[in-house]
Design a protein around this motif. Structure first.
Motif, PDB file in Angstrom:
ATOM      1  N   PHE D 133       0.854  -1.192   0.000  1.00 39.84           N
ATOM      2  CA  PHE D 133       0.000   0.000   0.000  1.00 39.84           C
ATOM      3  C   PHE D 133       0.887   1.238   0.000  1.00 39.84           C
ATOM      4  O   PHE D 133       0.583   2.244  -0.630  1.00 39.84           O
ATOM      5  CB  PHE D 133      -0.902  -0.023   1.230  1.00 39.84           C
ATOM      6  CG  PHE D 133      -1.820   1.157   1.338  1.00 39.84           C
ATOM      7  CD1 PHE D 133      -2.972   1.234   0.561  1.00 39.84           C
ATOM      8  CD2 PHE D 133      -1.537   2.203   2.204  1.00 39.84           C
ATOM      9  CE1 PHE D 133      -3.816   2.334   0.642  1.00 39.84           C
ATOM     10  CE2 PHE D 133      -2.370   3.312   2.293  1.00 39.84           C
ATOM     11  CZ  PHE D 133      -3.516   3.377   1.513  1.00 39.84           C
ATOM     12  N   SER D 134       1.998   1.148   0.739  1.00 33.53           N
ATOM     13  CA  SER D 134       3.012   2.200   0.715  1.00 33.53           C
ATOM     14  C   SER D 134       4.341   1.513   0.989  1.00 33.53           C
ATOM     15  O   SER D 134       4.377   0.296   1.189  1.00 33.53           O
ATOM     16  CB  SER D 134       2.724   3.249   1.788  1.00 33.53           C
ATOM     17  OG  SER D 134       2.833   2.656   3.073  1.00 33.53           O
ATOM     18  N   LEU D 137       3.848   0.021   4.448  1.00 35.43           N
ATOM     19  CA  LEU D 137       2.706  -0.827   4.805  1.00 35.43           C
ATOM     20  C   LEU D 137       2.435  -1.908   3.759  1.00 35.43           C
ATOM     21  O   LEU D 137       1.969  -1.618   2.652  1.00 35.43           O
ATOM     22  CB  LEU D 137       1.455   0.035   5.006  1.00 35.43           C
ATOM     23  CG  LEU D 137       0.206  -0.741   5.427  1.00 35.43           C
ATOM     24  CD1 LEU D 137       0.441  -1.540   6.695  1.00 35.43           C
ATOM     25  CD2 LEU D 137      -0.955   0.207   5.616  1.00 35.43           C
ATOM     26  N   ALA D 138       2.718  -3.143   4.142  1.00 41.01           N
ATOM     27  CA  ALA D 138       2.456  -4.274   3.246  1.00 41.01           C
ATOM     28  C   ALA D 138       1.180  -4.979   3.695  1.00 41.01           C
ATOM     29  O   ALA D 138       1.024  -5.323   4.865  1.00 41.01           O
ATOM     30  CB  ALA D 138       3.628  -5.244   3.283  1.00 41.01           C
ATOM     31  N   LEU D 139       0.262  -5.163   2.762  1.00 44.39           N
ATOM     32  CA  LEU D 139      -0.972  -5.907   3.049  1.00 44.39           C
ATOM     33  C   LEU D 139      -0.812  -7.308   2.470  1.00 44.39           C
ATOM     34  O   LEU D 139      -0.084  -7.502   1.502  1.00 44.39           O
ATOM     35  CB  LEU D 139      -2.169  -5.220   2.386  1.00 44.39           C
ATOM     36  CG  LEU D 139      -2.344  -3.728   2.644  1.00 44.39           C
ATOM     37  CD1 LEU D 139      -3.533  -3.188   1.846  1.00 44.39           C
ATOM     38  CD2 LEU D 139      -2.544  -3.467   4.135  1.00 44.39           C
ATOM     39  N   PRO D 140      -1.526  -8.294   3.022  1.00 35.70           N
ATOM     40  CA  PRO D 140      -1.481  -9.615   2.383  1.00 35.70           C
ATOM     41  C   PRO D 140      -2.099  -9.556   0.989  1.00 35.70           C
ATOM     42  O   PRO D 140      -3.081  -8.840   0.779  1.00 35.70           O
ATOM     43  CB  PRO D 140      -2.301 -10.503   3.324  1.00 35.70           C
ATOM     44  CG  PRO D 140      -3.062  -9.586   4.206  1.00 35.70           C
ATOM     45  CD  PRO D 140      -2.349  -8.272   4.236  1.00 35.70           C
ATOM     46  N   ALA D 199      -6.425  -6.635  -3.318  1.00 31.87           N
ATOM     47  CA  ALA D 199      -6.951  -6.560  -1.952  1.00 31.87           C
ATOM     48  C   ALA D 199      -8.165  -5.650  -1.996  1.00 31.87           C
ATOM     49  O   ALA D 199      -8.236  -4.738  -2.836  1.00 31.87           O
ATOM     50  CB  ALA D 199      -5.911  -5.988  -0.985  1.00 31.87           C
TER      51      ALA D 199
END
Lengths: 304, 304, 304, 304
Positions: D133-134, D137-140, D199
């Motif tokens: 996301f940035s 910030l890592a999202l699954p 996501a």
């Protein structure tokens, strides 16, 4: 005057669509008499008749499309409603099944409840300016056009629903004398018209007015470069903006939408300050529902 | 004739509630002149005035409650609106902040957007049957009662909202000549009234009509044993049912609710078959919005 | 630990209101065991039992109010849900009449249709961590608090509806381990609680969960100067904002409202930029419905 | 395995329609890899990119239609979602203009307010099972298919909206492992697919998930004679019914609609009594929102 008869029309349409071949071409300024079928596709003509949905699964057949020379995306059509005459001296109404009920449609509540409503087929003779709801009760003949609209740009929209392109708005104000502005989204604008009513109350609560086959006389004009988000109407005493419900637009939202359109119209064409227009609409505007999916805001011309 | 002045009233009320002490008691059949404050609690009286919400956080103050002798849960009040007169020769309107905006209220969109609307305070002199929206624009003086209702049985409901007990319905049809039926839910029924408007459009889109302090003359009657789910209105030409939005009632549902009430009324009191009534309403009923939370269905008396 | 028994309580309340006398007073930080009746007021205890609405016309009785010392308008209560235990070893459910049906309530469709639903009274034994929906079907015992809220400032709101003050929100997430933030609107905040469920699905579609009388252990704290527009919840893994439907707030609006509250919360307390928060919520937030009137937005704590 | 590449596809479609020529034909039981463009038509590929609506006025392009041999009106397609892989190692998101905002779209509030939201273009690299996301910030990586549906019988419906035919439902549950049942309304059923997300949160509140071009592997089966009113989904642990908002279906109605579909499914295929199913759903069902127009009801398989 040009005529578009049901015989010329050959196939009636159950969508407002850019994919149907025009059945008539007109130049801006021309008048036309359009013959239209009733919303039951002519299946209810005598007491006891019922809709045969095996034969015709859709409702609300339309005449057209009429190709308007010179019209293109970003223009507006101006359609004057001149005259609406019954063609077989009668109209008909009925009670649709609960599953159809506006707001419950496609909602299987009816199936869960297992309720069946009475069929309620009713033939209503029309003569001498009266519509006979029953032998004892004559209503004034107040004809109107239930469905009028243009082809969307790339969609084909069921003739049962209204939307930004017009369609099944069921505004009783679309009657002789009304001037209807419709957005052109495709070459020739492709005007559809049908679904005449001999009488209809606000909200058309059962979903079926006194539906009649009719001859509708209209005059079609073109307003180049007039981009509309929604249909507009001009009446003798009011200018009218419209909106409809849909995904993302509840009836509350549609009401606000019609008002905001009015405010912008008052600003853009009548030089009113938008906030003054907002305040003035709060005091003098009228709201009129078409069917339960469509709503209009009316501003009195005397205050323009 | 009895009078309930603001001086008698002492404290105005911001809820319709069974917990307030009556400020007047009447017998059925009596007429009363009730003095009411405007919906701004009198805080907007000259150009530039603003609502002071530190001092008075609520809106729409009510006079009453008036105790009606003999009234009990399960009865109905019948309130005739006789006369509505401005008490200070003027009304006022304004543009409420976006956060207030009907439908966005308590919805922090305004805060997220950081938008501020113009304040728009506007004083409107009233004289000779005219309301001066501005120096140049005179509107007809068409007074109406914005808020009228009875105490709920155990709830105290903000005077800002309408509901089955009446309240802030803002129907322009509640004007001199109208007869309003309200459910009695508590001993004495406890009638509240206020929020007079010198003029108001359908939907009252900004949320503020031309609000005025007024003297409202009413005649109060009692209909024993008449149980109502919602307020009803009788006009010269129409009988009217009403409904409101709320949790579990969208504007679509409220519209249907008012129609179903009408159909049951036509069956119960006028001997019509309910399905015939349903079909007839579809052809002849009118729908009129009060504010964006309230809606009414009007059936023409000539077809009764 | 303090206890508030049904015997102490004497009279249960059917409104959340500033007008009821406190049945218990606590200091911030204290824990309390509150005994609560079920939503049927205890009228459905064995197969075949029915609600007797002549005797008790209202639903969903509440224990309290609990006066929290030092609480005032503009503060927030923080209520930890510690434990929920059934007091009679069973719960009950039923099918309410169609007229009650959420969204159709106060809408006389049921009366027009003349439909009667099966009564469906069902007693569900609770033991060993199971709730017996039937002899054959055991569900996990997943207790929750259906109704929790504070007194509004001047209104008395039926315990059947949710709102900005809390009330009948029916969030299954309000279970042991949850921390519920509620706005204080009146001196002492006046906390109401009741309506325990042994199990409940999202949306509580029939309107009645497995309703049980219960002992609910809570810890009550006070957050001075924390002004809330709506209740908030903290769970092990999520922070949660809530909203409800009502006049001017459709379910669509309520959903947006809960999201905007979340975005403002992320900005105000976690230093996120509001537009970044808006974008991040779009990717990671969960939405959970309580009953059909209430909705919550859940943001995963791991991204804070 | 068959492949339908963007090169084969040539022209992407912005409606789900019976009027487009199939770009691939399959037999029931075949698996296909379909290459799809992102919902921005590939116009946002690096920071600062914006949608060029002069060039492409519509959103959400679809691959297909895929003609399924033997499929006809009244049958159902069963589409297994096997795998979803990003094709360019990144996704993108942005903040659409206020006018677009779900529920305010086609509502000229934005124009009246004159508000402009930040553009918020954001490129999100995808690697090693993470979506960035940035930088911080890592999202699954939790891929899903935003849009899947069949051609309506006579309508051509914008790929932006969902409906009984499927379309832009944005259910995060339509992910690898899901089995999607879709109604066939036209010869060959004409399957459309596109709009993959790396996501997405429930409700997709801004209207744009992490949109990515993708390769979607599906297996297509045919269930002869299975008539569906709405799409259904089967997951490892749940059976799922769906519904959408639209004219005559508020979000409240859509929620009820999905539940009624579930109740009828439990009755018809699992032999449950409908009223018992209604009561059981009230205790155990989950509700999950797709975007703000679409909603699903989930029944746990363990109780079948």
């Amino acid at each position: 005057m040009k005529r578009l008869t049901l015989r010329d029309q050959k196939t009636l349409h159950y969508t407002l669509s850019p994919f149907h071949k025009p059945t008539l071409t007109v130049s801006p300024g021309e008048s036309v008499v359009v013959e239209t079928e009733d919303a039951f596709s002519g299946q209810i003509r005598k007491p006891g008749d019922r809709r045969d949905t095996e034969k015709i699964p859709w409702g609300n057949p339309q005449s057209g499309p009429i190709y308007v020379e010179g019209a293109n995306r970003g223009d507006a059509l101006l359609v004057d409603i001149v005259k609406i005459e019954p063609t077989i001296g009668q109209g008909a109404t009925r009670i649709p099944p609960l599953g159809y009920y506006p707001g419950l449609s496609t909602l299987p509540l009816a199936k869960v409840l297992g309720v069946e409503l009475p069929h309620g087929s009713r033939i209503c003779p029309i003569k001498d300016g009266k519509v006979y709801f029953s032998e004892k009760l004559a209503l004034p003949y107040e004809p109107m056009v239930g469905t009028i609209g243009t082809a969307p740009e790339i969609e084909a929209i069921t003739s049962v629903l209204p939307g930004p392109h017009g369609g099944n708005m069921d505004f009783a104000d679309i009657c002789p004398g009304a001037r209807v502005y419709l957005p052109a989204n495709a070459p020739g604008a492709l005007l559809y018209i049908g679904d005449a009513h001999a009488a209809q109350g606000d909200a058309e609560i059962s979903g079926t007015a006194i539906e009649m086959p009719a001859e509708i006389t209209i005059k079609i004009d073109l307003v180049k470069g007039k981009r509309l988000r929604w249909p507009r109407i001009e009446l003798a005493d009011y200018i009218v903006t419209t909106s409809t419900t849909g995904a993302g637009r509840t009836l509350e939202d549609a009401t606000r939408s019609a008002f905001f359109e009015m405010i912008l119209w008052l600003e853009e064409e009548y030089g009113m300050d938008r906030w003054e227009a907002y305040q003035l609409c709060t005091q003098v505007a009228r709201v009129r529902m078409g069917n339960i999916w469509s709503i209009s805001t009316k501003f009195p011309k005397k205050y323009l």
